[in-house]
Design an enzyme around this catalytic site. Structure first.
Site, PDB file in Angstrom:
ATOM      1  N   TYR A   1       6.804   4.608   9.389  1.00  0.00           N
ATOM      2  CA  TYR A   1       6.530   3.229   9.797  1.00  0.00           C
ATOM      3  C   TYR A   1       7.701   2.657  10.588  1.00  0.00           C
ATOM      4  CZ  TYR A   1       2.168   2.327   7.254  1.00  0.00           C
ATOM      5  OH  TYR A   1       0.864   2.309   6.846  1.00  0.00           O
TER       6      TYR A   1
ATOM      7  N   CYS B   1      -1.569   1.664  -3.118  1.00  0.00           N
ATOM      8  CA  CYS B   1      -2.610   2.681  -3.062  1.00  0.00           C
ATOM      9  C   CYS B   1      -2.101   4.101  -2.813  1.00  0.00           C
ATOM     10  CB  CYS B   1      -3.670   2.303  -2.029  1.00  0.00           C
ATOM     11  SG  CYS B   1      -3.047   1.514  -0.546  1.00  0.00           S
TER      12      CYS B   1
ATOM     13  N   GLU C   1     -26.610  14.853  -1.909  1.00  0.00           N
ATOM     14  CA  GLU C   1     -28.002  14.937  -1.491  1.00  0.00           C
ATOM     15  C   GLU C   1     -28.884  13.930  -2.216  1.00  0.00           C
ATOM     16  OE1 GLU C   1     -30.257  18.541  -2.746  1.00  0.00           O
ATOM     17  OE2 GLU C   1     -28.389  19.108  -3.753  1.00  0.00           O
TER      18      GLU C   1
ATOM     19  N   GLU D   1      -7.773   2.136 -12.969  1.00  0.00           N
ATOM     20  CA  GLU D   1      -7.151   3.310 -12.353  1.00  0.00           C
ATOM     21  C   GLU D   1      -5.946   3.785 -13.166  1.00  0.00           C
ATOM     22  OE1 GLU D   1      -8.351   2.505  -7.678  1.00  0.00           O
ATOM     23  OE2 GLU D   1      -6.502   1.649  -8.489  1.00  0.00           O
TER      24      GLU D   1
ATOM     25  N   LYS E   1      -0.167   5.392  -5.970  1.00  0.00           N
ATOM     26  CA  LYS E   1      -1.181   5.412  -7.034  1.00  0.00           C
ATOM     27  C   LYS E   1      -2.114   6.594  -6.863  1.00  0.00           C
ATOM     28  CE  LYS E   1      -4.677   2.987  -6.375  1.00  0.00           C
ATOM     29  NZ  LYS E   1      -5.450   1.794  -5.989  1.00  0.00           N
TER      30      LYS E   1
ATOM     31  N   TYR F   1      -9.751  -3.057 -10.778  1.00  0.00           N
ATOM     32  CA  TYR F   1      -9.578  -1.663 -10.350  1.00  0.00           C
ATOM     33  C   TYR F   1      -8.187  -1.129 -10.660  1.00  0.00           C
ATOM     34  CZ  TYR F   1      -7.162  -3.336  -6.117  1.00  0.00           C
ATOM     35  OH  TYR F   1      -6.276  -3.914  -5.247  1.00  0.00           O
ATOM     36  N   ILE F   2      -7.140  -1.963 -10.594  1.00  0.00           N
ATOM     37  CA  ILE F   2      -5.795  -1.469 -10.888  1.00  0.00           C
ATOM     38  C   ILE F   2      -5.683  -1.067 -12.346  1.00  0.00           C
ATOM     39  CG2 ILE F   2      -3.359  -2.094 -10.993  1.00  0.00           C
ATOM     40  CD1 ILE F   2      -3.807  -3.922  -8.603  1.00  0.00           C
TER      41      ILE F   2
ATOM     42  N   HIS G   1     -27.844  21.048   0.412  1.00  0.00           N
ATOM     43  CA  HIS G   1     -28.038  21.549  -0.952  1.00  0.00           C
ATOM     44  C   HIS G   1     -27.206  22.810  -1.171  1.00  0.00           C
ATOM     45  CE1 HIS G   1     -30.170  22.213  -4.703  1.00  0.00           C
ATOM     46  NE2 HIS G   1     -30.311  23.488  -4.350  1.00  0.00           N
TER      47      HIS G   1
ATOM     48  N   GLY H   1      -4.392  -9.186 -12.286  1.00  0.00           N
ATOM     49  CA  GLY H   1      -4.596  -9.842 -11.006  1.00  0.00           C
ATOM     50  C   GLY H   1      -3.326  -9.895 -10.181  1.00  0.00           C
TER      51      GLY H   1
ATOM     52  N   CYS I   1       0.816  -1.217   0.000  1.00  0.00           N
ATOM     53  CA  CYS I   1       0.000   0.000   0.000  1.00  0.00           C
ATOM     54  C   CYS I   1       0.849   1.265   0.000  1.00  0.00           C
ATOM     55  CB  CYS I   1      -0.945  -0.009   1.206  1.00  0.00           C
ATOM     56  SG  CYS I   1      -2.036   1.433   1.256  1.00  0.00           S
TER      57      CYS I   1
END
Length: 465
Positions: free
Chosen positions: A99, A49, A448, A188, A52, A184-185, A443, A268, A44
């Site tokens: 980290y 992510c 909404e 994106e 990306k 999704y990869i 609004h 994948g 990640c």
């Protein structure tokens, strides 16, 4: 007399899940070590992510500049790929450093090296900077090695292709790219490269992109990304890739030939279990090649556990973190817990983006005891009123007709990922459509629509555009 081990817990893999488990356990007073063969932060933070999302934001400026002109702005802009890559890499290094620092503050011993299981209590670590390997024992071992991109090894010329991991470090921005995949990869990165001015083609062997998502979302997004200049070819895949003096020729099974500068496969990811010594420790894999675990993340071997993408349950970073918390509660606080995988929100940072939580319409029709009510709206976002753009937003609610609970929310359009996080609270809480309707709208906003949808969709009925 109990056996003395070097550590109470040894974690293999310093991604989001492994780091969270290590820190929690060390802060609880246990002796903990964690080994990472690459950079701390995992997929990640380092090659997923986070970088990306930076690329998505960089590429979306071209669309924002077009929109700005409708509001009276005159914009002259150019993009510097090397400068962006350098800035991105500096930020990723900073995050990785955080980290590392947090592990140190918690009292976790960080080992920069590759760990291989020798038995249920023993690992052999080969340090990244060379030197002799080291044997370490631990009462418990946690495997959190994540996943890696998968490539079709039997495809002729696949050695000329890259994966998403190489896409983060291209020395120069290509003029033409073909992306294989429909998840999704793939979607994106198609948006990223198209937004940066690259001639982009997306091919996918299935009938539509984003398999597993709601069918209305899939169809709507396929149309919208083509409006952004992405050429989408469905029901087709490579027969071979041929390198020539002018580029890479993509020969497709339908007879088409497309020449590009770069070919990227996003077909994948596979659990990263290669050469981990699983057999030696008695850790079994399932039929998909993922580490087999029970509801509490315990493997088939005593004292060995696994969390995150390497178990191939729900491959999302926040899920891996929650699995880590459940592991800690179960093993060290005598409070057995398992993560609830229902109604987990997710986002696709396509352009436009997708936010979804709960059941698709098709899933709901199979899961709900009774008819399903569907509320759907397609409309032009207010932001594009001055631009002449024909882009449309999709908002869809799926409701269990018997209980009237909203069991699925699906959004395609600007800020969809931000909206879905809050919508997920309501879906997780099991609120009914009447309770959504009782919530006053804000609004003028796109969100909404979530509380003003009143007309049920009839089969075959499409909302007004």
């Amino acid at each position: 007399m109990s056996k003395t081990y070097d550590y109470d817990l040894f974690v293999i893999g310093a991604g989001s899940g492994g780091v969270r488990a290590a820190r929690l356990t060390a802060l609880g007073g246990k002796r903990v070590a964690i080994a990472e063969e690459h950079r701390v932060g995992g997929t990640c933070v380092i090659r997923g992510c986070v970088p990306k999302k930076f690329m998505v934001m960089a590429s979306d400026f071209s669309h924002q500049f077009e929109t700005a002109e409708g509001y009276g702005w005159t914009v002259e802009a150019s993009f510097d790929w090397p400068k962006f890559i350098q800035t991105k890499d500096v930020e990723i290094a900073r995050l990785s450093g955080i980290y590392v620092a947090n592990l140190g503050k918690a009292g976790v011993d960080l080992i920069h090296g590759r760990a291989v299981l020798k038995d249920v209590h023993t690992v052999e670590v080969t340090h990244r900077d060379g030197g002799e390997s080291r044997t370490i024992t631990a009462e418990n071992i946690l495997i959190a090695t994540g996943g890696r991109p998968w490539l079709p090894a039997d495809l002729s010329g696949v050695e000329h292709a890259i994966t998403s991991e190489q896409a983060f470090h291209l020395p120069e921005l290509p003029k033409r790219i073909l992306i294989a995949g429909g998840g999704y990869i793939a979607v994106e990165f198609a948006g990223i490269f198209a937004g940066l001015g690259v001639e982009t083609t997306l091919i996918y062997r299935g009938p539509n992109i984003l398999r597993g998502f709601d069918d209305d979302v899939r169809a709507h997004l396929a149309g919208e990304i083509e409006k952004r200049g992405i050429k989408v070819i469905l029901g087709c895949q490579h027969s071979e890739i041929v390198k020539t003096e002018s580029g890479l020729v993509n020969r497709l099974e339908n007879g088409m030939e497309i020449e590009t500068d770069v070919v990227m496969f996003a077909t994948g990811r596979a659990p990263h279990v290669t050469a981990l010594g699983l057999d030696a420790a008695g850790v079994d894999l399932d039929d998909k090649g993922a580490i087999k675990v029970d509801a509490l993340s315990k493997t088939t071997a005593d004292n060995i556990w696994a969390i995150g993408d390497v178990t191939d349950r729900m491959n999302l970073t926040p899920v891996a973190i929650r699995e880590a918390v459940c592991f800690h509660e179960t093993v060290y606080l005598d409070n057995p817990q398992h993560f609830d995988y229902e109604a987990v929100a997710t986002a696709v940072f396509s352009q436009p983006p997708v936010g979804t939580v709960g059941l698709s319409e098709n899933e709901a029709r199979h899961a709900c005891s009774g008819e399903v009510d569907v509320y759907l709206s397609r409309f032009r976002p207010m932001k594009y009123a001055f631009t002449g753009s024909d882009e449309r937003m999709l908002v869809k609610l799926v409701v269990d007709a018997t209980s009237q609970k909203v069991v699925g929310v699906h959004i395609v359009g600007p800020e969809a990922p931000e909206m879905i996080q809050l919508a997920a609270i309501a879906v997780k809480a099991g609120l009914t459509k009447a309770e959504w309707d009782a919530t006053c709208a804000v609004h003028p906003t796109m969100a909404e629509e979530l509380v003003t949808l009143k007309e049920k969709q009839r089969p075959g009925n499409m909302s007004a555009v």
